[in-house]
Design an enzyme around this catalytic site. Structure first.
Site, PDB file in Angstrom:
ATOM      1  N   ARG A 128     -45.475 -39.213 -83.144  1.00 10.09           N
ATOM      2  CA  ARG A 128     -45.685 -39.822 -84.656  1.00 10.09           C
ATOM      3  C   ARG A 128     -46.443 -40.869 -84.524  1.00 10.09           C
ATOM      4  NH1 ARG A 128     -42.143 -35.796 -83.695  1.00 10.09           N
ATOM      5  NH2 ARG A 128     -41.264 -34.518 -85.583  1.00 10.09           N
ATOM      6  N   ARG A 176     -36.273 -20.278 -73.081  1.00  6.78           N
ATOM      7  CA  ARG A 176     -35.314 -20.878 -72.694  1.00  6.78           C
ATOM      8  C   ARG A 176     -33.940 -20.179 -72.378  1.00  6.78           C
ATOM      9  NH1 ARG A 176     -36.880 -27.126 -74.596  1.00  6.78           N
ATOM     10  NH2 ARG A 176     -38.538 -27.332 -73.202  1.00  6.78           N
ATOM     11  N   LYS A 184     -40.191 -38.887 -77.019  1.00  8.83           N
ATOM     12  CA  LYS A 184     -41.538 -38.155 -77.060  1.00  8.83           C
ATOM     13  C   LYS A 184     -41.726 -37.880 -78.415  1.00  8.83           C
ATOM     14  CE  LYS A 184     -41.056 -33.788 -75.284  1.00  8.83           C
ATOM     15  NZ  LYS A 184     -41.794 -32.859 -76.200  1.00  8.83           N
ATOM     16  N   SER A 185     -40.812 -37.515 -79.304  1.00 10.08           N
ATOM     17  CA  SER A 185     -41.028 -37.167 -80.961  1.00 10.08           C
ATOM     18  C   SER A 185     -41.695 -38.405 -81.580  1.00 10.08           C
ATOM     19  CB  SER A 185     -39.690 -36.902 -81.374  1.00 10.08           C
ATOM     20  OG  SER A 185     -39.477 -35.431 -81.084  1.00 10.08           O
ATOM     21  N   ARG A 211     -47.185 -19.669 -77.881  1.00 10.80           N
ATOM     22  CA  ARG A 211     -46.222 -20.210 -78.813  1.00 10.80           C
ATOM     23  C   ARG A 211     -46.690 -19.677 -80.280  1.00 10.80           C
ATOM     24  NH1 ARG A 211     -43.802 -25.710 -77.136  1.00 10.80           N
ATOM     25  NH2 ARG A 211     -42.357 -25.022 -78.559  1.00 10.80           N
ATOM     26  N   ASP A 234     -33.421 -29.258 -77.565  1.00 10.61           N
ATOM     27  CA  ASP A 234     -33.950 -29.304 -76.201  1.00 10.61           C
ATOM     28  C   ASP A 234     -32.978 -29.756 -75.078  1.00 10.61           C
ATOM     29  OD1 ASP A 234     -36.439 -29.004 -77.371  1.00 10.61           O
ATOM     30  OD2 ASP A 234     -36.897 -31.188 -77.600  1.00 10.61           O
TER      31      ASP A 234
HETATM   32  C1  S3P Z   1     -39.703 -31.743 -82.016  1.00  8.55           C
HETATM   33  C2  S3P Z   1     -38.927 -30.811 -82.617  1.00  8.55           C
HETATM   34  C3  S3P Z   1     -38.377 -29.639 -81.855  1.00  8.55           C
HETATM   35  C4  S3P Z   1     -38.359 -29.797 -80.409  1.00  8.55           C
HETATM   36  C5  S3P Z   1     -39.477 -30.492 -79.715  1.00  8.55           C
HETATM   37  C6  S3P Z   1     -39.879 -31.646 -80.378  1.00  8.55           C
HETATM   38  C7  S3P Z   1     -40.510 -32.643 -82.868  1.00  8.55           C
HETATM   39  O1  S3P Z   1     -38.942 -28.355 -82.064  1.00  8.55           O
HETATM   40  O2  S3P Z   1     -37.968 -28.711 -79.709  1.00  8.55           O
HETATM   41  O3  S3P Z   1     -39.715 -30.806 -78.490  1.00  8.55           O
HETATM   42  O4  S3P Z   1     -40.863 -33.826 -82.239  1.00  8.55           O
HETATM   43  O5  S3P Z   1     -40.522 -32.502 -84.207  1.00  8.55           O
HETATM   44  P1  S3P Z   1     -38.925 -27.688 -83.497  1.00  8.55           P
HETATM   45  O6  S3P Z   1     -38.700 -28.546 -84.402  1.00  8.55           O
HETATM   46  O7  S3P Z   1     -39.978 -26.587 -83.518  1.00  8.55           O
HETATM   47  O8  S3P Z   1     -37.479 -26.968 -83.029  1.00  8.55           O
END
Ligand code: S3P
Length: 452
Positions: A37, A362, A32-33, A133, A331
């Site tokens: 990007r 969570r 996902k990350s 959030r 996560d």
């Molecule tokens: C993510 C960073 C994390 C993670 C999120 C994805 C990212 O959040 O919890 O699911 O893609 O940079 P934080 O960086 O706010 O901890």
């Protein structure tokens, strides 16, 4: 499906102990990350970026729609490859409507970073979870570039942003260990003359830095004085389109891996899992608990280390999980807590303050859910303490998923090892990060079933 046929009613689902052990090999969807990007940087590059393995979950589709609304060309080829025609750094245009990022904190915070140094107006919102959030963690540093924000009370979405026309670069030390905040500042620095630096006292996932380099930006990473890293991006580069192969998401693989560890007799393999060292805290923790995890076919794909992970069920023991590991498995705590509930002895997960501001709280949600399933659990300060009895948890509860995909999946997995089935009230949030979770797990023999 036409809009008027979309289901607006909850989709309850149950996990129950399967008749046979889990077995087989699966590949989970893309990271996902990295997917977010790839779409964002592809949209800021010159030329056409081809992305294979993109996660087609709701969160990432929200980013795709946002980049399209801002002027980039974003389309999916029938073979599943995504094509992004970028507009160049600084080239995004004002969208004609409000940008709705659904459930995705990553989409919202990273996009605000990009918008902060584009001289356009944009209105941003999200679902009920995202609207609750914290956004000040990004609007505060982004204001220092010269961007202006009008938010709801408390700094919440919806908000309006007017990006800076003449941004000034920044050196910023992260007050919270957040890759999202780091990325927002670096992405704002991209369209800012001079050098923008982020200091992170605790190392967080580094996909933004890696991918900026992949697209041709100059990024320097050095150790920070008091520990952690100093990351500097040189502003206003020409980003050049570059192909991206997205590895499978370790945060999604986590659910199958823990299921394979806690359902007696199981033996499963998850292929092509991304093993970027800033993401592998769960594997370190499970190994400390005695898990049998084998790394097969270790290789580099698309610039990221990957391997096929084979797990075999066995007895797990409680462990003490240090706070400095939290960013590398942030996560994964709900599913680690499920593993801890099936282990023998106490697991203390330390330093989990950030869990309170995820898609749901969570820390509370995991503790309440475990407790409802008969597990001895406590929150002590920012620590989660789970006392595993070494036998199977009672289960037999219905857990509220609270618009939180990872809470939903974690408790379905707990049901696979509990004496009585565990139900979740709504499985729809799972589609944000892991479309196909239910059929894929059922291929391993999970038998997740809808309940009327
Ligand atoms: C993510 C960073 C994390 C993670 C999120 C994805 C990212 O959040 O919890 O699911 O893609 O940079 P934080 O960086 O706010 O901890």
């Amino acid at each position: 499906m036409p809009d008027d046929m979309v289901s607006h009613s909850p989709a309850p689902l149950a996990g129950a102990r399967p008749a046979a052990p889990l077995s087989g090999t699966i590949r989970v969807p893309g990271d996902k990350s990295i997917s977010h990007r790839a779409l964002m940087l592809g949209a800021l590059a010159v030329g056409r970026t081809e992305i294979t393995g993109l996660l087609e979950g709701e969160d990432v589709l929200a980013t795709a729609a946002a980049m399209r609304a801002l002027g980039a060309g974003v389309e999916r080829r029938p073979d599943g490859c995504w094509l992004v025609d970028g507009v160049g750094v600084g080239g995004l245009a004002e969208p004609a409507d409000i940008v709705d990022l659904g459930n995705s904190g990553t989409a919202a915070r990273l996009l605000l970073g990009i918008l902060a140094t584009h001289p356009i107006n944009c209105f941003v919102t999200g679902d009920a979870s995202l609207r609750s959030r914290p956004m000040r963690r990004v609007t505060e540093p982004l204001s220092r570039f010269g961007a202006r924000f009008v938010t709801r009370a408390g700094g919440l979405l919806p908000l309006a942003v007017t990006g800076a026309a003449d941004p000034v670069p920044l050196e910023y030390t992260l007050p919270v260990p957040s890759a999202q905040v780091k990325s927002a500042v670096l992405l704002a620095g991209l369209n800012t003359p001079g050098e923008t630096t982020v200091v992170e006292p605790q190392v967080t996932r580094d996909h933004t830095e890696r991918m900026l380099g992949h697209f041709g930006a100059t990024v320097r990473v050095a150790p920070a004085a008091g520990g952690g890293k100093r990351i500097t991006v040189v502003g206003q580069p020409e980003l050049v389109a570059a192909p991206i192969a997205v590895p499978a998401d370790i945060s999604s693989a986590a659910f199958a891996l823990v299921a394979g560890l806690i359902v007696p007799g199981s033996d499963i393999t998850v292929e092509g899992v991304g093993l970027n060292p800033s993401r592998t805290g769960l594997l370190a923790s499970l190994k400390e608990m005695g898990a049998d995890i084998a790394y097969l076919n270790e290789r580099i794909e698309g610039g990221e280390p990957v391997a096929d992970l084979r797990v075999r069920a066995g007895t797990l023991a409680g462990a003490d999980i240090p706070p400095e590991r939290a960013p590398s498995m942030i996560d994964e705590y709900p599913i680690l807590a499920v593993a801890a509930a099936c282990a023998r002895g106490r697991t203390r997960m330390r330093g989990l303050a950030e869990l309170r501001v995820k898609e749901s709280d969570r820390l509370t949600g995991t503790a309440e859910g475990l407790s409802a399933c008969g597990v001895r659990v406590a929150i002590e300060g920012d620590d989660l303490v789970v006392d595993g009895a070494g036998n199977l948890p009672a289960g037999g509860a219905t857990i509220a998923s609270r618009l939180d995909h990872r809470i939903a999946m974690a408790f379905l997995v707990l049901g696979l090892a509990a004496n009585e089935p565990v139900r979740i009230d709504d499985a729809r949030p799972i589609a944000t990060s892991f479309p196909g979770f239910v059929p894929l797990m059922n291929r391993l023999g999970a038998g997740f079933a809808e309940i009327g």
